[in-house]
Design a protein around this motif. Structure first.
Motif, PDB file in Angstrom:
ATOM      1  N   GLY A   1      34.479 -10.910  88.743  1.00  0.00           N
ATOM      2  CA  GLY A   1      33.355 -11.012  89.652  1.00  0.00           C
ATOM      3  C   GLY A   1      33.717 -11.426  91.060  1.00  0.00           C
ATOM      4  N   GLN A   2      34.996 -11.729  91.298  1.00  0.00           N
ATOM      5  CA  GLN A   2      35.386 -12.109  92.647  1.00  0.00           C
ATOM      6  C   GLN A   2      35.168 -10.927  93.575  1.00  0.00           C
ATOM      7  N   GLY A   3      34.639 -11.206  94.758  1.00  0.00           N
ATOM      8  CA  GLY A   3      34.391 -10.144  95.706  1.00  0.00           C
ATOM      9  C   GLY A   3      33.054  -9.476  95.532  1.00  0.00           C
ATOM     10  N   ASP A   4      32.232  -9.933  94.603  1.00  0.00           N
ATOM     11  CA  ASP A   4      30.889  -9.401  94.401  1.00  0.00           C
ATOM     12  C   ASP A   4      29.927 -10.575  94.413  1.00  0.00           C
ATOM     13  N   VAL A   5      29.301 -10.763  95.565  1.00  0.00           N
ATOM     14  CA  VAL A   5      28.417 -11.912  95.733  1.00  0.00           C
ATOM     15  C   VAL A   5      27.279 -11.885  94.716  1.00  0.00           C
ATOM     16  N   GLY A   6      26.710 -10.699  94.521  1.00  0.00           N
ATOM     17  CA  GLY A   6      25.590 -10.586  93.602  1.00  0.00           C
ATOM     18  C   GLY A   6      25.966 -10.913  92.170  1.00  0.00           C
ATOM     19  N   MET A   7      27.154 -10.461  91.734  1.00  0.00           N
ATOM     20  CA  MET A   7      27.577 -10.717  90.365  1.00  0.00           C
ATOM     21  C   MET A   7      27.767 -12.210  90.116  1.00  0.00           C
ATOM     22  N   VAL A   8      28.370 -12.875  91.089  1.00  0.00           N
ATOM     23  CA  VAL A   8      28.586 -14.314  90.962  1.00  0.00           C
ATOM     24  C   VAL A   8      27.259 -15.056  90.889  1.00  0.00           C
ATOM     25  N   LEU A   9      26.344 -14.701  91.778  1.00  0.00           N
ATOM     26  CA  LEU A   9      25.059 -15.392  91.815  1.00  0.00           C
ATOM     27  C   LEU A   9      24.217 -15.083  90.579  1.00  0.00           C
ATOM     28  N   ALA A  10      24.310 -13.864  90.080  1.00  0.00           N
ATOM     29  CA  ALA A  10      23.565 -13.509  88.869  1.00  0.00           C
ATOM     30  C   ALA A  10      24.038 -14.341  87.682  1.00  0.00           C
ATOM     31  N   ARG A  11      25.341 -14.578  87.607  1.00  0.00           N
ATOM     32  CA  ARG A  11      25.882 -15.392  86.516  1.00  0.00           C
ATOM     33  C   ARG A  11      25.343 -16.823  86.595  1.00  0.00           C
ATOM     34  N   ALA A  12      25.294 -17.346  87.807  1.00  0.00           N
ATOM     35  CA  ALA A  12      24.743 -18.689  87.991  1.00  0.00           C
ATOM     36  C   ALA A  12      23.257 -18.718  87.650  1.00  0.00           C
ATOM     37  N   GLY A  13      22.546 -17.664  88.047  1.00  0.00           N
ATOM     38  CA  GLY A  13      21.118 -17.599  87.766  1.00  0.00           C
ATOM     39  C   GLY A  13      20.807 -17.555  86.288  1.00  0.00           C
ATOM     40  N   ARG A  14      21.589 -16.794  85.543  1.00  0.00           N
ATOM     41  CA  ARG A  14      21.360 -16.715  84.093  1.00  0.00           C
ATOM     42  C   ARG A  14      21.584 -18.073  83.435  1.00  0.00           C
ATOM     43  N   ALA A  15      22.629 -18.775  83.856  1.00  0.00           N
ATOM     44  CA  ALA A  15      22.897 -20.099  83.289  1.00  0.00           C
ATOM     45  C   ALA A  15      21.774 -21.073  83.636  1.00  0.00           C
ATOM     46  N   ALA A  16      21.304 -20.990  84.881  1.00  0.00           N
ATOM     47  CA  ALA A  16      20.197 -21.853  85.286  1.00  0.00           C
ATOM     48  C   ALA A  16      18.946 -21.537  84.476  1.00  0.00           C
ATOM     49  N   MET A  17      18.677 -20.256  84.260  1.00  0.00           N
ATOM     50  CA  MET A  17      17.491 -19.844  83.511  1.00  0.00           C
ATOM     51  C   MET A  17      17.540 -20.359  82.072  1.00  0.00           C
ATOM     52  N   GLU A  18      18.702 -20.260  81.450  1.00  0.00           N
ATOM     53  CA  GLU A  18      18.848 -20.698  80.064  1.00  0.00           C
ATOM     54  C   GLU A  18      18.648 -22.207  79.921  1.00  0.00           C
ATOM     55  N   GLN A  19      18.978 -22.970  80.969  1.00  0.00           N
ATOM     56  CA  GLN A  19      18.905 -24.424  80.883  1.00  0.00           C
ATOM     57  C   GLN A  19      17.862 -25.010  81.828  1.00  0.00           C
ATOM     58  N   ALA A  20      16.957 -24.181  82.326  1.00  0.00           N
ATOM     59  CA  ALA A  20      15.971 -24.626  83.303  1.00  0.00           C
ATOM     60  C   ALA A  20      15.120 -25.764  82.748  1.00  0.00           C
ATOM     61  N   ARG A  21      14.781 -26.682  83.622  1.00  0.00           N
ATOM     62  CA  ARG A  21      13.946 -27.826  83.260  1.00  0.00           C
ATOM     63  C   ARG A  21      12.709 -27.853  84.154  1.00  0.00           C
ATOM     64  N   GLY A  22      11.546 -27.902  83.572  1.00  0.00           N
ATOM     65  CA  GLY A  22      10.320 -28.087  84.314  1.00  0.00           C
ATOM     66  C   GLY A  22       9.918 -26.907  85.185  1.00  0.00           C
ATOM     67  N   ASN A  23       8.799 -27.087  85.878  1.00  0.00           N
ATOM     68  CA  ASN A  23       8.329 -26.053  86.803  1.00  0.00           C
ATOM     69  C   ASN A  23       9.348 -25.772  87.885  1.00  0.00           C
ATOM     70  N   SER A  24       9.847 -26.831  88.504  1.00  0.00           N
ATOM     71  CA  SER A  24      10.744 -26.660  89.650  1.00  0.00           C
ATOM     72  C   SER A  24      12.045 -26.003  89.243  1.00  0.00           C
ATOM     73  N   GLY A  25      12.626 -26.435  88.128  1.00  0.00           N
ATOM     74  CA  GLY A  25      13.881 -25.841  87.684  1.00  0.00           C
ATOM     75  C   GLY A  25      13.719 -24.395  87.269  1.00  0.00           C
ATOM     76  N   THR A  26      12.590 -24.088  86.618  1.00  0.00           N
ATOM     77  CA  THR A  26      12.349 -22.712  86.200  1.00  0.00           C
ATOM     78  C   THR A  26      12.176 -21.803  87.409  1.00  0.00           C
ATOM     79  N   LEU A  27      11.419 -22.242  88.401  1.00  0.00           N
ATOM     80  CA  LEU A  27      11.218 -21.420  89.594  1.00  0.00           C
ATOM     81  C   LEU A  27      12.502 -21.264  90.397  1.00  0.00           C
ATOM     82  N   PHE A  28      13.334 -22.313  90.430  1.00  0.00           N
ATOM     83  CA  PHE A  28      14.618 -22.177  91.112  1.00  0.00           C
ATOM     84  C   PHE A  28      15.505 -21.161  90.399  1.00  0.00           C
ATOM     85  N   SER A  29      15.508 -21.165  89.084  1.00  0.00           N
ATOM     86  CA  SER A  29      16.342 -20.208  88.353  1.00  0.00           C
ATOM     87  C   SER A  29      15.829 -18.785  88.559  1.00  0.00           C
ATOM     88  N   VAL A  30      14.503 -18.609  88.636  1.00  0.00           N
ATOM     89  CA  VAL A  30      13.940 -17.303  88.963  1.00  0.00           C
ATOM     90  C   VAL A  30      14.408 -16.874  90.349  1.00  0.00           C
TER      91      VAL A  30
END
Length: 331
Positions: free
Chosen positions: A58-87
């Motif tokens: 994923g190096q050199g692909d900004v979107g791929m890196v961020l998507a990976r972080a987003g999926r991890a955040a979504m799986e472990q999201a906490r509360g309204n604020s955490g869920t909306l941030f992961s979205v």
């Protein structure tokens, strides 16, 4: 992207106590700082663990890196604020896919996609929250990018980032007058402040500049000596139910409708952008209900959920200690 999320983890950790102190909407449970910190931390650590396990992927692909972080955040999201941030993270990654660097145009596209997706994730979105802050940041970045005439330089990007942060700050100040609960308590929205911090961390990471230490000066309710507003308000009854579940689009729509009938603060968003072999998508589900059992039974009637969590809204959860080595936005 990794520097951004590392900075965001530290900044939100530093501010979790004050974010909790002014957290009174949608429920006065005093855990917005905690929830946002734990969700940002999940995103940041996902990139570190991935780098350790799969060097170069994923190096050199900004979107791929961020998507990976987003999926991890979504799986472990906490509360309204955490869920909306992961979205926000997952949606922002989409326009960035395949690109090796961020530009003014891509920033504007990412912020716009993210704010639209965040607004649509909620069944009953409310202005004066972090949604308004996301929207204002996107609008400000788009206005600046529109005047750049296709300039992809770092200078143009810096102007767009500055505009996004300034737009977000103005939106945070405005939250107090948009929600009666905030106006009565004379505080700004906690989730909005958290989103402002995260956006300034993005500006700092991309441009190689320091965080703006004075950014939050003067925000109502945010001085260190200010009281924890939520402690003087009545406890909120009910529970927060969260889970991940694979559903067809029709079943997902059914679940959202039926959760709306028995609860509020309903947030549903896809974890992955593509369907499985059975045509189902994985969804992150969040709802506030008087009692967990009917909600869990309803969810199970449509599929087999995983990572179910049930938390009392009246019981705030303390954040884990933030990293000791930090800089900028310290309180």
């Amino acid at each position: 992207m990794k520097r951004w999320l590392d900075k965001a983890e530290t900044a939100i950790g530093n501010h979790s106590d004050r974010l909790n102190a002014i957290n009174i909407f949608p429920v006065a449970d005093g855990d917005t700082g905690t929830n946002l910190y734990l969700t940002v931390r999940a995103a940041a650590r996902a990139l570190h663990s991935d780098a350790a396990g799969q060097p170069g992927t994923g190096q050199g692909d900004v979107g791929m890196v961020l998507a990976r972080a987003g999926r991890a955040a979504m799986e472990q999201a906490r509360g309204n604020s955490g869920t909306l941030f992961s979205v926000f993270l997952c949606a922002a990654a989409e326009p960035l896919a395949g690109h090796p660097r961020l530009t003014s145009n891509l920033l504007a596209a990412a912020l716009n996609r993210a704010q639209i997706r965040a607004w649509s994730a909620l069944s009953d979105p409310v202005p004066g929250t972090m949604l308004s802050v996301m929207e204002a940041a996107a609008r400000a970045a788009a206005e600046v990018d529109g005047g750049n005439n296709g300039d992809h330089s770092n200078h143009a990007l810096g102007l767009a980032l500055d505009a996004a942060v300034n737009g977000a700050l103005a939106a945070v100040v405005n939250t107090e007058g948009q929600l009666p609960a905030l106006e009565a308590a004379h505080v700004v929205d906690a989730g909005g402040v958290g989103m402002l911090l995260i956006l300034d961390c993005l500006r700092s990471a991309v441009m190689g500049e320091e965080l703006q230490g004075e950014l939050l000066d003067g925000l109502h309710g945010y001085d260190v000596q200010d009281p924890h507003i939520h402690t003087d308000l009545p406890d909120d009854d009910g529970v927060e139910v969260m889970c991940t579940i694979s559903l067809s689009p029709l079943s997902a729509a059914t679940l959202r409708q039926r959760l709306d009938e028995i609860g509020d603060s309903v947030i549903m968003s896809q974890v992955d952008s593509s369907a499985g072999t059975d045509g189902a998508y994985r969804w992150r589900v969040h709802v506030h209900v008087p009692d967990a059992d009917p909600a869990v039974a309803l969810i199970r009637s449509l599929g087999e959920p995983s990572d179910i969590s049930v938390s009392q809204l009246a019981l705030a959860r303390d954040p884990e200690p933030a990293p000791a080595n930090s800089s900028g936005h310290e309180r």
